[in-house]
Design a protein around this motif. Structure first.
Motif, PDB file in Angstrom:
ATOM      1  N   VAL A   1      26.272 -20.338  -5.949  1.00  0.00           N
ATOM      2  CA  VAL A   1      25.192 -19.962  -5.035  1.00  0.00           C
ATOM      3  C   VAL A   1      25.819 -19.584  -3.700  1.00  0.00           C
ATOM      4  N   PRO A   2      25.631 -18.348  -3.229  1.00  0.00           N
ATOM      5  CA  PRO A   2      26.226 -17.954  -1.941  1.00  0.00           C
ATOM      6  C   PRO A   2      25.829 -18.916  -0.832  1.00  0.00           C
ATOM      7  N   GLU A   3      26.804 -19.264   0.000  1.00  0.00           N
ATOM      8  CA  GLU A   3      26.595 -20.241   1.061  1.00  0.00           C
ATOM      9  C   GLU A   3      26.297 -19.525   2.377  1.00  0.00           C
ATOM     10  N   PRO A   4      25.317 -20.012   3.124  1.00  0.00           N
ATOM     11  CA  PRO A   4      25.006 -19.363   4.406  1.00  0.00           C
ATOM     12  C   PRO A   4      26.127 -19.559   5.408  1.00  0.00           C
ATOM     13  N   THR A   5      26.279 -18.602   6.283  1.00  0.00           N
ATOM     14  CA  THR A   5      27.278 -18.684   7.355  1.00  0.00           C
ATOM     15  C   THR A   5      26.557 -18.686   8.695  1.00  0.00           C
TER      16      THR A   5
END
Length: 353
Positions: free
Chosen positions: A289-293
């Motif tokens: 799951v892409p992680e927020p930056t």
């Protein structure tokens, strides 16, 4: 201050942030003098800090590089020089036998992008023997599949380190028995990359299995996650990385080493930085799951992985402070005198570069 004992920070009379910046600058390939100008310290102080960082990097790598389950290893040599080039050696050799051409012998694990062992020395049989002895010391009892160019010293070194003694039969019934010889064990697999050159250019590349049978080598290659061909491409690409991140190894430079011990110190620091701190682009793994930056940046899709993480030596990307402050257990430090024949301590040279 007690927590700093046994680390690069012990008895350091300087601001830690400045020291860390200087070490990162050296590890990224800057010379001693340029590093001194960047962080505004004396050149001799930069020498002292390089020595501190190199001693720490050496301890950490010797401690972590143990029982490596190495399946494949590529061997190569990288040319450099100390004090002066070989053709200008007539006057210099009166002072020191280590002046002139200096070869960095590399044993590289392509699956992990990891330098398993290295040796700084001449292009001699003794250096090749030492390299393979270091490989055998840091790996498990299982012999990896080895690849190299046609340098004959490798074949002799492999027999010296991994070979088994046997007694050749005597011809006839009279006279002395032949001297005992070494033969490769059944599980030793070794292949050559044969390059044909014309006018200095490579015009054809073939391969040759030296130890082991072709079917076993083919099966090992088919199971390799790195490459299905006999090659030395990975170690040769790592040689380029070393030249880019180490001013002393640049082909045309005035930042070359004046003493061989300083070249070795820079290598220990550069390799520790490369393996433990710098993520390798080809080793990264995609997150589920892409992680927020922070801010408006795009989500993080890739997990950074260093060569040390790929080899299972660490579980996260280290910082420079972690490397310099890592405390190697004293029980391991007590064993260092027993391996001085493989990893001798640095020669004591006053300053210089």
């Amino acid at each position: 201050m007690g927590i700093r004992y046994g680390t690069a920070y012990w008895d350091l009379n300087a601001d830690q942030a400045i020291f860390d910046t200087a070490i990162r600058t050296l590890a990224e390939g800057n010379s001693l003098r340029s590093t001194a100008r960047i962080v505004q310290i004396d050149k001799d102080t930069a020498c002292d800090w390089l020595d501190r960082a190199a001693q720490q990097s050496r301890r950490v790598m010797l401690y972590l590089w143990r029982e490596l389950p190495l399946s494949e290893c590529q061997l190569d040599e990288l040319w450099s020089f100390v004090y002066t080039k070989e053709q200008h050696l007539e006057a210099a050799k009166l002072w020191c036998a280590t002046y002139g051409d200096a070869w960095v012998w590399i044993a590289f694990a392509p699956v992990w992008r990891l330098v398993v062992a290295f040796v700084v020395g001449k292009r001699t049989q003794a250096s090749a023997n030492l390299l393979l002895s270091r490989v055998a010391h840091v790996t498990t009892a299982s012999i990896p599949f080895l690849e190299s160019d046609q340098l004959r010293e490798y074949r002799t070194a492999l027999l010296e380190v991994y070979g088994q003694w046997y007694q050749p039969t005597r011809n006839g019934t009279r006279g002395c028995y032949p001297k005992r010889r070494r033969q490769p064990p059944p599980d030793l697999l070794y292949a050559h990359v044969v390059k044909q050159r014309e006018h200095g250019q490579v015009v054809a590349v073939t391969t040759k299995v030296v130890f082991g049978d072709v079917a076993t080598v083919t099966a090992r290659l088919e199971a390799s996650p790195a490459s299905t061909l006999i090659n030395t491409s990975f170690v040769e690409r790592d040689n380029l990385t070393l030249r880019q991140t180490n001013r002393r190894l640049t082909r045309k430079t005035n930042g070359f080493s004046k003493e061989v011990c300083w070249m070795e110190k820079q290598l220990w620091l550069s390799l520790a930085y490369y393996h433990l701190i710098l993520p390798h682009a080809s080793l990264r793994s995609e997150v589920e799951v892409p992680e927020p930056t922070r801010g408006r940046g795009s989500p993080r899709r890739w997990r950074p992985i260093t060569p040390a993480m790929a080899a299972g030596l660490t579980d996260h990307v280290w910082t420079t402070t972690e490397l310099l402050s890592y405390r190697v257990p004293v029980t391991f430090l007590d064993t260092l005198p027993t391996i001085e024949h493989l990893f001798p301590p640095f020669d004591s040279v006053h300053q210089g570069s």
